[in-house]
Motif scaffolding. Sequence first.
Motif, PDB file in Angstrom:
ATOM      1  N   ARG A  39       1.555  -3.063   5.859  1.00  0.00           N
ATOM      2  CA  ARG A  39       1.236  -2.754   4.452  1.00  0.00           C
ATOM      3  C   ARG A  39       0.309  -1.542   4.378  1.00  0.00           C
ATOM      4  NH1 ARG A  39       2.771  -5.328  -0.635  1.00  0.00           N
ATOM      5  NH2 ARG A  39       1.307  -4.426  -2.101  1.00  0.00           N
ATOM      6  N   CYS A  40      -0.653  -1.445   5.298  1.00  0.00           N
ATOM      7  CA  CYS A  40      -1.541  -0.274   5.345  1.00  0.00           C
ATOM      8  C   CYS A  40      -0.733   0.990   5.619  1.00  0.00           C
ATOM      9  CB  CYS A  40      -2.611  -0.438   6.422  1.00  0.00           C
ATOM     10  SG  CYS A  40      -3.883  -1.659   6.049  1.00  0.00           S
ATOM     11  N   LEU A  41       0.149   0.925   6.611  1.00  0.00           N
ATOM     12  CA  LEU A  41       0.970   2.087   6.953  1.00  0.00           C
ATOM     13  C   LEU A  41       1.823   2.515   5.755  1.00  0.00           C
ATOM     14  CD1 LEU A  41       2.057   1.077  10.564  1.00  0.00           C
ATOM     15  CD2 LEU A  41       0.564   2.999   9.943  1.00  0.00           C
ATOM     16  N   ALA A  42       2.397   1.557   5.062  1.00  0.00           N
ATOM     17  CA  ALA A  42       3.220   1.873   3.888  1.00  0.00           C
ATOM     18  C   ALA A  42       2.373   2.492   2.776  1.00  0.00           C
ATOM     19  CB  ALA A  42       3.926   0.612   3.387  1.00  0.00           C
ATOM     20  N   ALA A  43       1.180   1.965   2.563  1.00  0.00           N
ATOM     21  CA  ALA A  43       0.305   2.504   1.516  1.00  0.00           C
ATOM     22  C   ALA A  43      -0.113   3.936   1.848  1.00  0.00           C
ATOM     23  CB  ALA A  43      -0.927   1.612   1.350  1.00  0.00           C
ATOM     24  N   PHE A  44      -0.453   4.188   3.109  1.00  0.00           N
ATOM     25  CA  PHE A  44      -0.839   5.542   3.505  1.00  0.00           C
ATOM     26  C   PHE A  44       0.341   6.503   3.373  1.00  0.00           C
ATOM     27  CE2 PHE A  44      -4.135   3.381   6.370  1.00  0.00           C
ATOM     28  CZ  PHE A  44      -5.117   3.473   5.386  1.00  0.00           C
ATOM     29  N   ARG A  45       1.522   6.056   3.757  1.00  0.00           N
ATOM     30  CA  ARG A  45       2.724   6.890   3.641  1.00  0.00           C
ATOM     31  C   ARG A  45       3.018   7.191   2.168  1.00  0.00           C
ATOM     32  NH1 ARG A  45       6.123   3.757   6.111  1.00  0.00           N
ATOM     33  NH2 ARG A  45       6.689   2.711   4.190  1.00  0.00           N
TER      34      ARG A  45
END
Length: 162
Positions: A39-45
């Motif tokens: 979820r963090c990776l998706a939010a940063f992307r």
Amino acid sequence: MASFDSQPIVISFLKPLQGANDLADERVVELLVRGYVDRCLAAFRDAAEGRVSQDDAVDDIYQLASALNAVFLGTSGFHTLTVHPWNAADQLGVFLRDTLDLDFPPGECVRASLVHLATQIMLGVQQPQPEWEGMMEELTIDMRDLLLGRAPADDGEALPYA
């Protein structure tokens, strides 16, 4: 970004286990941590690509970290999770505070640990892909172990959370 109900998100992290959701089970804890990392990776992307603002991405991550704080401290009210005496602020929260040298009350230390993990993820993805993929795996396993009460091995390296 509007406030969201984190319960369905947390439950979705656990779907692969089909109801065997014991917080003493390494697989359960790892699924929750991996879901958070993803979820963090998706939010940063999404923020990097302009689909959401940076503030909205940070808010999403913070809200999920707060929801997982309640899960791991046994206060979420999820009836599908088995919690143990370890899942309390005076146990897990104190362990995280002391192990990671956090300056937060024990009842906020899971959240603080996860928010710091998100910071490490953000820094990690700025590395070349083979490096950050290995870093994500290491951070995920380290957080899983911490949430299970396992202190990181003392290999002479500084903890990524200190």
